[in-house]
Design a protein around this motif. Structure first.
Motif, short mmCIF file in Angstrom:
data_model
loop_
_atom_site.label_atom_id
_atom_site.label_comp_id
_atom_site.label_asym_id
_atom_site.label_seq_id
_atom_site.Cartn_x
_atom_site.Cartn_y
_atom_site.Cartn_z
N SER A 1 -50.29 -29.38 87.70
CA SER A 1 -48.96 -29.34 88.31
C SER A 1 -48.90 -28.17 89.29
O SER A 1 -49.45 -27.10 89.04
CB SER A 1 -47.88 -29.17 87.24
N LEU A 2 -48.21 -28.40 90.41
CA LEU A 2 -48.22 -27.39 91.47
C LEU A 2 -47.09 -27.68 92.45
O LEU A 2 -46.81 -28.84 92.76
CB LEU A 2 -49.57 -27.46 92.19
N THR A 3 -46.46 -26.64 92.90
CA THR A 3 -45.44 -26.81 93.93
C THR A 3 -45.78 -25.90 95.09
O THR A 3 -46.13 -24.74 94.89
CB THR A 3 -44.05 -26.44 93.38
N VAL A 4 -45.71 -26.43 96.30
CA VAL A 4 -46.02 -25.63 97.49
C VAL A 4 -44.79 -25.63 98.39
O VAL A 4 -44.19 -26.68 98.63
CB VAL A 4 -47.23 -26.19 98.25
N GLU A 5 -44.43 -24.44 98.85
CA GLU A 5 -43.26 -24.34 99.74
C GLU A 5 -43.73 -24.37 101.19
O GLU A 5 -44.87 -24.03 101.52
CB GLU A 5 -42.51 -23.03 99.47
N ARG A 6 -42.80 -24.76 102.04
CA ARG A 6 -43.05 -24.78 103.47
C ARG A 6 -43.52 -23.41 103.97
O ARG A 6 -42.96 -22.39 103.56
CB ARG A 6 -41.74 -25.12 104.17
N GLY A 7 -44.55 -23.38 104.79
CA GLY A 7 -44.99 -22.14 105.41
C GLY A 7 -45.95 -21.32 104.56
O GLY A 7 -46.30 -20.21 104.94
N GLU A 8 -46.36 -21.85 103.45
CA GLU A 8 -47.33 -21.08 102.64
C GLU A 8 -48.70 -21.08 103.30
O GLU A 8 -49.04 -21.98 104.08
CB GLU A 8 -47.43 -21.68 101.22
N PHE A 9 -49.49 -20.07 102.99
CA PHE A 9 -50.86 -19.95 103.46
C PHE A 9 -51.69 -19.82 102.20
O PHE A 9 -51.94 -18.73 101.71
CB PHE A 9 -50.99 -18.71 104.36
N LEU A 10 -52.06 -20.98 101.67
CA LEU A 10 -52.49 -21.05 100.27
C LEU A 10 -53.97 -21.39 100.14
O LEU A 10 -54.48 -22.21 100.89
CB LEU A 10 -51.62 -22.14 99.60
N GLY A 11 -54.63 -20.75 99.21
CA GLY A 11 -56.04 -21.02 99.00
C GLY A 11 -56.30 -21.60 97.63
O GLY A 11 -55.74 -21.14 96.64
N LEU A 12 -57.17 -22.64 97.60
CA LEU A 12 -57.66 -23.16 96.33
C LEU A 12 -59.06 -22.61 96.17
O LEU A 12 -59.92 -22.85 97.01
CB LEU A 12 -57.71 -24.68 96.35
N VAL A 13 -59.27 -21.85 95.11
CA VAL A 13 -60.61 -21.31 94.89
C VAL A 13 -61.13 -21.80 93.55
O VAL A 13 -60.38 -22.30 92.73
CB VAL A 13 -60.63 -19.76 94.95
N GLY A 14 -62.42 -21.66 93.38
CA GLY A 14 -62.99 -22.11 92.12
C GLY A 14 -64.41 -22.58 92.34
O GLY A 14 -64.82 -22.84 93.47
N PRO A 15 -65.15 -22.69 91.27
CA PRO A 15 -66.56 -23.06 91.39
C PRO A 15 -66.71 -24.48 91.94
O PRO A 15 -65.77 -25.26 91.95
CB PRO A 15 -67.08 -22.97 89.96
N SER A 16 -67.92 -24.73 92.39
CA SER A 16 -68.23 -26.07 92.91
C SER A 16 -67.98 -27.12 91.84
O SER A 16 -68.34 -26.93 90.68
CB SER A 16 -69.70 -26.09 93.33
N GLY A 17 -67.32 -28.18 92.22
CA GLY A 17 -67.05 -29.25 91.27
C GLY A 17 -65.76 -29.05 90.51
O GLY A 17 -65.41 -29.84 89.64
N SER A 18 -64.99 -28.01 90.84
CA SER A 18 -63.77 -27.74 90.10
C SER A 18 -62.63 -28.65 90.53
O SER A 18 -61.58 -28.68 89.91
CB SER A 18 -63.38 -26.27 90.25
N GLY A 19 -62.81 -29.38 91.65
CA GLY A 19 -61.78 -30.36 92.02
C GLY A 19 -60.99 -30.00 93.27
O GLY A 19 -59.97 -30.63 93.56
N LYS A 20 -61.44 -29.01 94.03
CA LYS A 20 -60.69 -28.56 95.21
C LYS A 20 -60.56 -29.67 96.26
O LYS A 20 -59.46 -29.97 96.73
CB LYS A 20 -61.38 -27.33 95.84
#
Ligand SMILES: Nc1ncnc2c1ncn2[C@@H]1O[C@H](COP(=O)(O)OP(=O)(O)OP(=O)(O)O)[C@@H](O)[C@H]1O
Ligand SMILES: [Mg+2]
Lengths: 424, 235
Positions: free
Chosen positions: B30-49
């Motif tokens: 679950s995740l909510t993103v607001e307008r104008g965010e500068f967001l990074g998804l990080v995590g090991p390879s295969g984590s689902g990014k």
């Protein structure tokens, strides 16, 4: 968008060049072969018409049944009367009498002993009367190798091959042996006025062309002839007109119970001409079919290769919001475009070569030397209007089919899967 | 107007069938993103990014759960609707640039606009604006093969930004770039983020990206393990 695709095709040679070459080649062959067959068939039919079948032909019923033996004993009697009736009933046609007979042509030495001898096909036509169109019709003047046309009774033309074989010179005498109309022994001596080559193996092997009246005297055929041939004066052969003509004539003159009553047949019925005509038509259809299949398979594969290389392009286009369906459709547009370009090139080449072969011909006499068929030994193609579009049928169908098959593989993939492959 | 979040993900599960079995790439996320965010998804390879980005970009659909992007529910979109969503509102940037090699820089950027029925003068202005943002107005006629990696990625940014989307999804945009180029394109994106209020979402391993982010979400085995807001000291 279309403009964009065209740019892509033109710039990405590896995408367009091979398919264009494949299409051009297939189309070229289709177009050329269609011109080639058409030309050969037309020549063949024309030659048959001039030499043997006429546009229509009148013989006795009995003669018709044994036509291949040229049986002069079954010839038409009272032929000039019948010819006159035909001429007045069908004035738009020219009617001519001919006699055909087989025999032995004998070449004597200075002592009158046989020096050489060979079978010969004897053809008697009206060579001498000034109004006769026969010399021109059979192209005799152009076929003379040595000497000249007969100018008086007793002169004849023989085939040049025969003359060469037995060293017969112009002015020498030859004797035709055979049987008369009544079945008695016949021999008649002619002075060779010239030698002939028609470029037709059947005639060129051994033939003698004599004047009709000479033949009538020699063969005891007073007022008789093997056949009356009719030619349209002002138009080429027209099968529908010929058919109604033969029907009306036969209804009036032909009596089934009388084997000496005349029977009219038309060109298409003669010597399986109808089959030739049908073959010529079917050949083109068959060729288109084969090329569609063969080219589709090749283009399917090149299409698959092309699509593999364009995965990233398709992926990007998906990401940019193009629908998969739309991408698929644009690949079909591209195929149509490539098909048209290839067909255009192929048609151009095919027509060009056909034209070259129409004007120059292709001498096949060495190959057809032993064929006993009435067949021209110089093949000529014929440029027909249909050649200009006929190639586009296999050209465009094959590219579209090939690309549709190739594209289908991509289309069936899920968007996500395509996209996943893009990442790697 | 409703001041709703631009992206809203509730209990998202994504499974892939691998042969006969199933593999869960995203698990109850679950995740909510607001307008104008500068967001990074990080995590090991295969984590689902990447999987998550694809679903947000409506290139893939959720197996379960609800994903709403710009008020549209991803699961219920038709092909046509999802294509339109991407076409109008979402830009993509890839690790491997994926420029079309036979087209010029200008045409690559213009391509993104061709599906919208715009006049060529409007297209021209938008393309030149976008190339100006990334500083490549002098390369309009170049082919991608003549450009450096950094320049290619800047063309890709221009292509994703030319239609002024609300969301840009960037999957490892700096992975193939050296540090100088990485900083350059990150700065470019950051500027666009501020200027146009575009929402950027990155999938990345790259440490250099971190200091530009204002939110960092760590994924592991398809689940969010950490969600940090990063405050930058303005310098
Ligand atoms: N279409 C698919 N079919 C099957 N499995 C898939 C598919 N797409 C992704 N996966 C699997 O889901 C998992 C998550 O993949 P994903 O690409 O989202 O990882 P990632 O975090 O982007 O990794 P990386 O950092 O290597 O890019 C991986 O184990 C991958 O093998
Ligand atoms: Mg990834």
């Amino acid at each position: 968008m279309i403009r964009f695709l065209i740019k892509g095709i033109l710039r990405d040679r590896s995408r367009s060049l091979l398919p264009v070459i494949v299409v051009a080649l297939g189309v070229f062959l289709t177009v050329f072969m269609s011109g080639f067959f058409k030309g050969v068939m037309t020549d063949m039919i024309d030659m048959n018409a001039k030499f043997s079948s006429g546009h229509v032909k009148v013989v006795t019923r009995a003669y018709a049944e044994n036509a291949d033996q040229a049986p002069i004993d079954l010839a038409i009697l009272g032929v000039s009367d019948l010819k006159n009736q035909l001429q007045s009933a069908y004035p738009d046609m020219e009617w001519v009498e001919r006699i055909r007979t087989g025999g032995l042509l004998d070449v004597p030495d200075e002592n009158g002993e046989t020096r050489g001898q060979g079978p010969a096909v004897g053809t008697a036509i009206d060579l001498l009367s000034p109004e006769s169109g026969e010399v021109k019709r059979m192209g005799i003047q152009n076929s003379i190798v040595k000497g000249r046309l007969p100018e008086k009774p007793g002169e004849a033309l023989i085939s040049d091959d025969f003359a060469e074989k037995f060293s017969v010179a112009v002015g020498d005498e030859v004797t035709l042996f055979g049987s008369t109309m009544n079945g008695s022994m016949m021999f008649h001596t002619f002075v060779v006025s010239g030698t002939l080559r028609f470029g037709n193996s059947l005639i060129d092997r051994g033939a003698i062309f004599m004047d009709l009246q000479d033949a009538q005297i020699a063969l005891d055929m007073e007022d008789a002839a093997s056949e009356i041939l009719g030619y349209y004066k002002h138009q080429p052969y027209d099968d529908i007109a010929a058919q109604s003509l033969t029907e009306s004539f036969n209804a009036r003159y032909s009596v089934e119970s009388d084997e000496f009553s005349p029977l009219m047949t038309r060109l298409a019925e003669d010597a399986g001409m109808a089959d030739y005509l049908a073959i010529a038509e079917n050949m083109v259809g068959l060729m288109i079919f084969i090329f569609v299949i063969a080219m589709s398979i090749v283009l399917w594969n090149t299409g698959l290769l092309g699509a593999l290389r364009r995965y990233s392009e398709f992926g990007v286009r998906l990401a940019l919001g193009e629908e998969k369906k739309h991408i698929y459709r644009t690949t079909i547009y591209e195929a149509i475009l490539i098909g048209i370009i290839g067909s255009f090139v192929g048609t151009l080449l095919g027509v060009a070569l056909s034209y070259r072969l129409q004007t120059h011909g292709w001498d096949f006499s060495e190959l057809t030397g032993n064929i006993g068929m009435m067949m021209p030994s110089v093949f000529r193609a014929q440029v027909t209007p249909s050649m200009f579009y006929i190639g586009f049928i296999p050209g465009v169908i094959a590219t579209v089919l090939g690309n549709a098959l190739a594209g289908f593989a991509i289309y069936k993939r899920k968007t996500a899967r395509l996209f996943h492959e893009l990442e790697v | 107007m409703e001041n709703s979040s631009i992206i809203k993900i509730e209990k998202l599960i994504k499974r892939f069938s691998v042969g006969k079995s199933e593999f869960t790439a995203l698990n109850d996320l679950s995740l909510t993103v607001e307008r104008g965010e500068f967001l990074g998804l990080v995590g090991p390879s295969g984590s689902g990014k990447t999987t998550l980005l694809n679903i947000i970009g409506s290139l893939d659909t959720p197996s379960q759960g609800k994903v709403t992007v710009i008020d549209q529910s991803i699961a219920s979109l038709s092909h046509k609707q999802s294509a339109k969503l991407r076409n109008r509102h979402i830009g993509f940037i890839f690790q491997t640039y994926n420029l079309l090699p036979v087209y010029t820089v200008y045409e690559n950027v213009e391509f993104a606009l061709l599906l919208q029925k715009l006049s060529s003068s409007v297209r021209h202005k938008s393309v030149m604006d976008a190339l100006e943002w990334v500083g490549l107005t002098d390369k309009v006629k170049s082919k991608p093969s003549m450009l450096s990696g950094g320049e290619c990625q800047r063309v890709a940014i221009a292509r994703s930004m030319v239609k002024r989307p609300e969301i840009v999804l960037a999957d490892e945009p700096t992975a193939n770039l050296d540090s100088k180029n990485s900083h350059h394109i990150l700065q470019t994106m950051k500027d666009l983020n501020k200027e146009l209020n575009t929402t950027f979402i990155f999938a990345t391993h790259d440490e250099k990206v971190m200091k530009y982010l204002n939110r960092k979400i760590s994924l592991e085995d398809g689940q969010i393990v950490k969600d940090e807001i990063i405050q930058h000291s303005k310098n």
